[in-house]
Every structure is written in C-alpha cells, then in structure tokens.
Design a protein around this motif. Structure first.
Motif, PDB file in Angstrom:
ATOM      1  N   UNK A   1       0.819  -1.207   0.000  1.00  0.00           N
ATOM      2  CA  UNK A   1       0.000   0.000   0.000  1.00  0.00           C
ATOM      3  C   UNK A   1       0.856   1.262   0.000  1.00  0.00           C
ATOM      4  N   UNK A   2       1.953   1.232   0.740  1.00  0.00           N
ATOM      5  CA  UNK A   2       2.834   2.401   0.770  1.00  0.00           C
ATOM      6  C   UNK A   2       4.224   1.981   1.199  1.00  0.00           C
ATOM      7  N   UNK A   3       5.164   2.900   0.997  1.00  0.00           N
ATOM      8  CA  UNK A   3       6.572   2.642   1.302  1.00  0.00           C
ATOM      9  C   UNK A   3       7.063   3.688   2.293  1.00  0.00           C
ATOM     10  N   UNK A   4       7.745   3.224   3.343  1.00  0.00           N
ATOM     11  CA  UNK A   4       8.332   4.109   4.336  1.00  0.00           C
ATOM     12  C   UNK A   4       9.852   3.980   4.229  1.00  0.00           C
ATOM     13  N   UNK A   5      10.533   5.115   4.074  1.00  0.00           N
ATOM     14  CA  UNK A   5      11.993   5.098   4.027  1.00  0.00           C
ATOM     15  C   UNK A   5      12.548   5.413   5.400  1.00  0.00           C
ATOM     16  N   UNK A   6      13.419   4.544   5.878  1.00  0.00           N
ATOM     17  CA  UNK A   6      14.079   4.757   7.164  1.00  0.00           C
ATOM     18  C   UNK A   6      15.501   4.261   7.057  1.00  0.00           C
ATOM     19  N   UNK A   7      16.450   5.083   7.449  1.00  0.00           N
ATOM     20  CA  UNK A   7      17.857   4.713   7.521  1.00  0.00           C
ATOM     21  C   UNK A   7      18.354   4.139   6.194  1.00  0.00           C
ATOM     22  N   UNK A   8      18.008   4.858   5.103  1.00  0.00           N
ATOM     23  CA  UNK A   8      18.478   4.554   3.749  1.00  0.00           C
ATOM     24  C   UNK A   8      17.922   3.256   3.185  1.00  0.00           C
ATOM     25  N   UNK A   9      16.833   2.747   3.750  1.00  0.00           N
ATOM     26  CA  UNK A   9      16.186   1.562   3.209  1.00  0.00           C
ATOM     27  C   UNK A   9      14.692   1.818   3.087  1.00  0.00           C
ATOM     28  N   UNK A  10      14.074   1.260   2.042  1.00  0.00           N
ATOM     29  CA  UNK A  10      12.633   1.365   1.885  1.00  0.00           C
ATOM     30  C   UNK A  10      11.964   0.135   2.468  1.00  0.00           C
ATOM     31  N   UNK A  11      10.879   0.362   3.212  1.00  0.00           N
ATOM     32  CA  UNK A  11      10.151  -0.721   3.854  1.00  0.00           C
ATOM     33  C   UNK A  11       8.698  -0.673   3.383  1.00  0.00           C
ATOM     34  N   UNK A  12       8.193  -1.817   2.963  1.00  0.00           N
ATOM     35  CA  UNK A  12       6.851  -1.883   2.411  1.00  0.00           C
ATOM     36  C   UNK A  12       5.829  -2.100   3.525  1.00  0.00           C
ATOM     37  N   UNK A  13       4.740  -1.395   3.441  1.00  0.00           N
ATOM     38  CA  UNK A  13       3.604  -1.606   4.352  1.00  0.00           C
ATOM     39  C   UNK A  13       2.506  -2.256   3.520  1.00  0.00           C
ATOM     40  N   UNK A  14       2.107  -3.458   3.915  1.00  0.00           N
ATOM     41  CA  UNK A  14       1.199  -4.261   3.105  1.00  0.00           C
ATOM     42  C   UNK A  14      -0.145  -4.455   3.794  1.00  0.00           C
ATOM     43  N   UNK A  15      -1.152  -4.794   2.997  1.00  0.00           N
ATOM     44  CA  UNK A  15      -2.483  -5.078   3.533  1.00  0.00           C
ATOM     45  C   UNK A  15      -2.449  -6.397   4.293  1.00  0.00           C
ATOM     46  N   UNK A  16      -2.952  -6.438   5.534  1.00  0.00           N
ATOM     47  CA  UNK A  16      -2.910  -7.676   6.308  1.00  0.00           C
ATOM     48  C   UNK A  16      -3.860  -8.735   5.795  1.00  0.00           C
ATOM     49  N   UNK A  17      -4.887  -8.328   5.056  1.00  0.00           N
ATOM     50  CA  UNK A  17      -5.875  -9.266   4.520  1.00  0.00           C
ATOM     51  C   UNK A  17      -6.608  -8.560   3.387  1.00  0.00           C
ATOM     52  N   UNK A  18      -7.339  -9.341   2.609  1.00  0.00           N
ATOM     53  CA  UNK A  18      -8.160  -8.747   1.552  1.00  0.00           C
ATOM     54  C   UNK A  18      -9.295  -7.951   2.185  1.00  0.00           C
ATOM     55  N   UNK A  19      -9.580  -6.782   1.631  1.00  0.00           N
ATOM     56  CA  UNK A  19     -10.638  -5.962   2.198  1.00  0.00           C
ATOM     57  C   UNK A  19     -10.759  -4.639   1.479  1.00  0.00           C
ATOM     58  N   UNK A  20     -11.256  -3.645   2.211  1.00  0.00           N
ATOM     59  CA  UNK A  20     -11.462  -2.313   1.657  1.00  0.00           C
ATOM     60  C   UNK A  20     -10.647  -1.316   2.470  1.00  0.00           C
ATOM     61  N   UNK A  21      -9.906  -0.458   1.774  1.00  0.00           N
ATOM     62  CA  UNK A  21      -9.199   0.613   2.473  1.00  0.00           C
ATOM     63  C   UNK A  21     -10.240   1.643   2.912  1.00  0.00           C
ATOM     64  N   UNK A  22     -10.414   1.787   4.215  1.00  0.00           N
ATOM     65  CA  UNK A  22     -11.425   2.711   4.724  1.00  0.00           C
ATOM     66  C   UNK A  22     -10.838   4.051   5.147  1.00  0.00           C
ATOM     67  N   UNK A  23      -9.511   4.097   5.357  1.00  0.00           N
ATOM     68  CA  UNK A  23      -8.901   5.357   5.775  1.00  0.00           C
ATOM     69  C   UNK A  23      -7.444   5.383   5.352  1.00  0.00           C
ATOM     70  N   UNK A  24      -6.978   6.563   4.952  1.00  0.00           N
ATOM     71  CA  UNK A  24      -5.575   6.772   4.605  1.00  0.00           C
ATOM     72  C   UNK A  24      -5.125   8.040   5.317  1.00  0.00           C
ATOM     73  N   UNK A  25      -4.224   7.882   6.296  1.00  0.00           N
ATOM     74  CA  UNK A  25      -3.878   8.986   7.190  1.00  0.00           C
ATOM     75  C   UNK A  25      -2.514   9.598   6.904  1.00  0.00           C
ATOM     76  N   UNK A  26      -1.948   9.330   5.753  1.00  0.00           N
ATOM     77  CA  UNK A  26      -0.618   9.869   5.472  1.00  0.00           C
ATOM     78  C   UNK A  26      -0.515  10.259   4.010  1.00  0.00           C
ATOM     79  N   UNK A  27       0.649  10.800   3.634  1.00  0.00           N
ATOM     80  CA  UNK A  27       0.894  11.245   2.263  1.00  0.00           C
ATOM     81  C   UNK A  27       2.388  11.225   2.016  1.00  0.00           C
ATOM     82  N   UNK A  28       2.811  11.169   0.755  1.00  0.00           N
ATOM     83  CA  UNK A  28       4.249  11.177   0.460  1.00  0.00           C
ATOM     84  C   UNK A  28       4.933  12.405   1.049  1.00  0.00           C
ATOM     85  N   UNK A  29       6.123  12.167   1.619  1.00  0.00           N
ATOM     86  CA  UNK A  29       6.892  13.238   2.225  1.00  0.00           C
ATOM     87  C   UNK A  29       6.610  13.454   3.696  1.00  0.00           C
TER      88      UNK A  29
END
Length: 648
Positions: free
Chosen positions: A591-619
């Motif tokens: 769903x999104x990528x978080x960069x920390x300490x020069x590495x990108x880390x993927x944040x994935x959906x824990x199960x199939x479903x509907x995204x009901x809220x998105x509380x962040x944005x690039x940058x």
C-alpha cells in the motif's frame, strides 16, 4: 601540501579519515546536520560547520553548503568519504572551482562511470566482459526470466527489482524508477539478465597522476541483504585458477581507459561456472576498504592524500599477507525483514588488538536516529589464513557488549560459523537459503538469561539482597524479551539450600551486575546491565535483552481492527497508484513505502478488504506506531454493521 581537510560526510567514515589526518599532522573540519550536532565525528574534529536541517537532501547532499563550509573553516582540501556526494562529478568540479583540493578522481572519470549503462559501454570498449543490458521487449522475452531491473545511477541496492514473472516487469520498472528518482534524482533504469546466487567480487584500484595504476587484489562481498553488503573479505576465496589475475587486469585496463586517479573499486559478478562480468566502478573509497588495508599493510586514506598532493606511487604495490574479514554491525533486526532500530546506545564495546580492528561511528551515550543508515561499526579480523580470521572475528563479535538498539550481531556470528560460508564459496543467495536458521532464537538460553536478569534485579531490594538465612517467599518477575516481545514469568525461591523452583539450576553468585548459575552441572556466567526499564544480559551462551514489566499487566489500548501502523520512524516516500479510501485491496498488497535509515520498507495489507482510511501522504514524517491506514476485512465490516444496527 595539504594542511586542513574537510570531510563531506559523517559517522564512521568521517572518523576514519580524521584518524589518518591526525597521524599525518593535518587539521580536520567536520560538517554536521542538526541531528548530528553532538555526533562523535563532530566532537573529534578541530573545527565543525553546521548544515541546517536533518534530512540528507538539506544537509549532506548540499554541495554548495559544503564548499562554503570548507572556505569558512579555512580548509584547503575536501575528502568525500563514501555515499552522499562522493560520486557526484558536479560536486567535485565545484570543489576544484573554489580553489580547493579534491581528494578523489578527476570529475571526467567520475562522469564516465556515473551511469551504469554508460560505464558498461566504456568497459566493453576497454575489453572488459560485460553483462549487456536487454534493450527492448523482444530482448527481454528472449532472455527469459528472471531478469533484474536496475537503476542506472547510485548504488546501495536502491532502485533494484528482481522479476521472475515478465507480466510484472512494467510494475517492477515503475517501482524501481520511482525509488531511483527519490534516492538519486535520476529515474533512469535498465534491464539485464539476473544471475541467481552469483558472487560479488571486486578489485581495489589505486592510481596516481603519473600513469601508475595499482590493483590491490580482490574482495568478496557476496553475503548481502537487499543487495547491500553484510560481510566482506580479502582476498576473495575459492576463485578458479587465473581468475583473480584476469579480474585485476580488467580493473587496471578500465582505470587507464578513463584516466583514473585516486582510489576506486571495480565490481564484477561471477556465476556458478566462474564466468565474470563487469558490474560497475565505484569512484570512491569503499565501506569495506579495511580488509584490503589489513592484507596489504597500507593506509588507503593516507595514499589518497599523497596522490591528491601529486605524489608518485611506487611502481609496484606491497605484497599481500594473510586473510581479512569485515562484518558490518548494524542497528537492524534480520528476523523481521531487516527492520532498522533507533534509540540510545548504552554500550558498544568490541574487543580490539591482536588482529582485530573496529571502525565505529557511534559509542555509549550516542543516539541512533532515523535520518541515516543503520551502521554502528565495522569489525575486522586479520589472520594468517581464512579459517583463523573467521574464528577470530566470530569470537570478537560474540564477546562484544552491544546494549541499546537491536542489532544483527547474532546473525553475523552465525554467518561466520556457518559450514557453507566456512567452505569458502559464498554467494548472494546465502541469506535467502539460511536466514530462518540464522535468526532462530534458542529459547533455553533466553529463559536462563531471564532468570539471571530477575536474580540480579532482586539484589539491593532489601538489606539482605537476594540471600537470606531463612526461607524467603516465592519471587515472581515478569520480563519481555526484545525484540520478539515474548513475555517470561520467572518464579523462584531463595532458601537455606539456595535457589529453589528451577530444576537443573543452582545459584552460585548473584550481584546487581553479574550472576553465575550452574546449569546441568556446568558453571555459566552472566553479565547483567540495567538501563532504565531495560536489562541486557551477556554470556558465552549469547546476549539477550529484556524490558522489565510490572508484576500486574497494565491495560493496553486497542487499535482499530485492520489498522496499519508505522513499523519504525521514517518518511512516507510513496503510496500505491490509485490508492484511496474505498479502494479494494488484496492480502499482501503493498500500500505504501516508508523510508528509514536509507532503506525502503513496504507496508502491506494484512488481509483482503477495503481501504477505509488513509492517514498519510508522500513526504510525511512518521513515528513508530503512527496510524497510516485502515483496511476493513469483510467479516469485520459485517460485525460493525451488526453492532451499529442494535437499538438500546
């Protein structure tokens, strides 16, 4: 002669360059971001200049600010270290244009090697074998999977994607392009055949301005995670007869072709049959340069300085002796997708001397922040032969006291002692095959360490300490092992006959900082250190960390079902295309990528479903545990509807 050097870098490499400068009587100048204001490289320099801000883009990647800092501090030369601007030809030109000495190769040589696609063309013209890029869809189909999508600029494993299904090639290319653009400001990518479980072997080059080119043997850097090196050694073991000489010849030919001056590294990829292809040339000092220094008995930074001053190198380099191995000790958790860790460093004591060298960027009292890479220290062992070097390094890491962030120390020890690595034919697939076994935790060791922590914690709690002349009541202590979160409840009684309630264990000694237990007839010492609510236990059996818990569990607020929380502090760099509240998502979808300490880390959906809220944005900067998004799975939505439909 150079009288004062500004190091356009931070941490371990800045301290490394300063060490040589001090030995040569050269003054040192540091630059620092606000996050690094109290860093060790700043405290060790003769002068330091602030670069306002925290992010690399606003500080260590601002060539104009660094040149201004050099002039303000009276430096007459700039050493770039590695990373940041070390391979930026325009920065090198700006340094020279300011009347300063650039301690690196000519900008034109840097430019020739800056793009991997251009470097491959130059290498081919010099007669160096290359793994040619696959131009066009037809070439990719003909080569067949797997293929590798690779950023043309930069390094460090950024902008690389292995593609095993060509239907996913376009998505992989887009992801690699976006990562490369964010990391290097250059979104050019290319596709080449992927050599599975190959070997990464490189050659150290050093050249002067008078035509002398040294090749200082080979290094093997095949043990990698996410295309980033973990363990390196010199010379590369187990090469087919004649291959080292051929690789050194190719490296020298390429250096001469581009008019190279200074220290650099030519990297090659080897397949299982011993065939070698040019990968790239790093126009700077490498992180792993200490293993070459140990084997050849040289100081590469001192030689860089001499070359920058116009000195001639001797006609031939020194002869090599022995074997050296380096391990990168990092604040990361290999068992949890190499997650980086931040926080205070309470202790970092690694044995030195007797063939051991430690190049550290931090020490006790320092803070590991989220802005830069996770490297704490490089630990190097040198010995007459490879088995002796592996043994010496493994033992040094095992004896080290590393308190604070979670580290990869146990993984390094296990890797060095693994039969496959010891056999001398490492390859890049090593962790893909062996990571689960190398990160497995011995539960018995953890339980004994928890018992030692509980016994040490009991000392001083009464005027009798933990020892009494009359039977005591049962003692209960709760601890949570870090980082896996497993809770341990330790129950014991101290009576006239010593420790009771723990079969097979006898208490021999207990103090606030040490405990000795006899376990199944064998004496085992445990060193215990308390840091606030955390306790670290070191023993020959292994090191363990715990959080001390209250006797009765405290209520913990529950997150909304399907909440996706930031796994570490960092910056949200990308959100999946088209992602918005109401979007259906699949289990495991990124769903999104978080960069920390020069590495990108993927944040994935824990199960199939509907995204009901998105509380962040690039940058956007996030802290550990921040709510990023919410995915509602169908049964949870139905349960919610049933709850809201109820009438009082």
């Amino acid at each position: 002669m150079i009288g004062s050097v500004l190091v356009a870098n931070r941490g371990e490499i800045a301290r490394r360059v300063f060490r040589t400068c001090r030995a040569l009587g050269i003054a040192t100048v540091a630059v620092h971001s606000d996050a690094d204001a109290r860093a060790r490289h700043v405290r060790e320099a003769d002068a330091a200049v602030r670069l306002p801000g925290d992010a690399p883009a606003a500080t260590y990647l601002r060539g104009d600010l660094i040149v201004a800092a050099a002039r303000a501090a009276g430096a007459d030369a700039v050493h770039p270290g590695y990373g940041f601007l070390s391979e930026d030809a325009e920065f090198a030109r700006a340094v020279v244009a300011a009347g300063l000495v650039w301690i690196g190769p000519p900008p034109a040589a840097m430019e020739a090697m800056a793009s991997k696609t251009r470097a491959k063309r130059v290498a081919a013209e010099a007669g160096v074998p290359v793994l040619a890029p696959l131009d066009g869809a037809a070439a990719v189909r003909a080569a067949g999977p797997p293929v590798l999508v690779k950023a043309a600029a930069g390094g460090g494993g950024r902008g690389m994607r292995i593609v095993r299904d060509l239907a996913l090639l376009d998505a992989a290319r887009d992801a690699a392009r976006a990562e490369a653009e964010a990391a290097f400001g250059d979104g050019e990518v290319f596709v080449e055949p992927y050599v599975a479980d190959g070997r990464h072997v490189e050659v150290q080059v050093l050249a002067d301005a008078h035509g002398t080119v040294w090749t200082l043997g080979t290094r093997d850097c095949s043990l990698q995670r996410r295309h980033q090196k973990v363990i390196e050694e010199a010379p590369a073991p187990g090469l087919p007869e004649g291959l080292e000489e051929a690789l050194c010849g190719h490296a020298a030919a390429l250096a001469r072709r581009v008019g190279y001056v200074g220290a650099g590294t030519v990297e090659f990829l080897l397949d299982g049959r011993g065939r070698a292809w040019f990968l790239e040339m790093n126009t700077r000092l490498q992180v792993e340069h200490p293993v070459t220094e140990c084997v050849y008995g040289v100081d590469l930074v001192a030689l860089q300085l001499r070359v920058a001053e116009g000195a001639r190198l001797p006609a031939r380099p020194p002869e090599p002796a022995g074997h050296a191995v380096e391990a990168r000790l990092c604040a990361e958790d290999p068992a949890r997708d190499w997650r980086p860790w931040t926080g205070p460093v309470h202790a970092l004591d690694v044995p030195e001397g007797d063939g051991l060298r430690v190049d550290a960027g931090v020490g006790a009292g320092d803070e590991v922040g989220p802005h830069y890479d996770a490297l704490l220290a490089k630990v190097v062992a040198h010995a007459p032969d490879r088995p002796s070097a592996l043994r010496r390094l493994a033992r040094a890491l095992e004896r080290a006291r590393v308190h604070g962030p979670v580290t990869n120390r146990d993984l390094l020890v296990g890797s060095l002692r693994h039969p496959e690595f010891a056999a001398g034919t490492p390859d890049t697939g090593f962790y893909g095959r062996h990571l689960p076994e190398l990160t497995a935790v011995d539960g018995e060791v953890t339980r004994h360490a928890a018992l030692a922590a509980a016994l040490a914690d009991a000392q001083g709690r009464s005027r009798f300490g933990g020892w009494r002349n009359v039977p005591s009541g049962p003692q209960v202590k709760r601890l949570r092992a870090e980082p896996d979160g497993t809770e341990h409840e330790i129950r014991y009684r101290l009576g006239r006959d010593g420790l009771e309630g723990v079969p097979g264990v006898r208490l021999l000694e207990a103090a606030r900082d040490r405990v000795a237990l006899e376990i199944d007839g064998v004496r085992r010492p445990f060193a215990v250190a308390f840091h606030g609510a955390s306790v670290h236990v070191d023993s020959p059996l292994g090191a363990r960390s715990f959080a001390l818990l209250p006797r009765l569990p405290e209520p913990v607020p529950e997150d909304e079902p399907g909440s996706l929380l930031a796994p570490m502090p960092g910056t949200v760099v990308r959100i999946a295309d088209g992602l918005a509240p109401g979007t259906p998502v699949a289990a495991g979808q990124v769903l999104l990528w978080v960069e920390a300490m020069k590495m990108e880390h993927r944040v994935t959906a824990p199960a199939a479903g509907i995204l009901t809220a998105l509380h962040t944005a690039p940058g956007r900067r996030v802290a550990t545990g921040d709510l990023l998004a919410v995915v509602a799975v169908p049964n949870e939505e139905a349960a919610h509807e049933r709850r809201t439909d109820r009438t009082p």
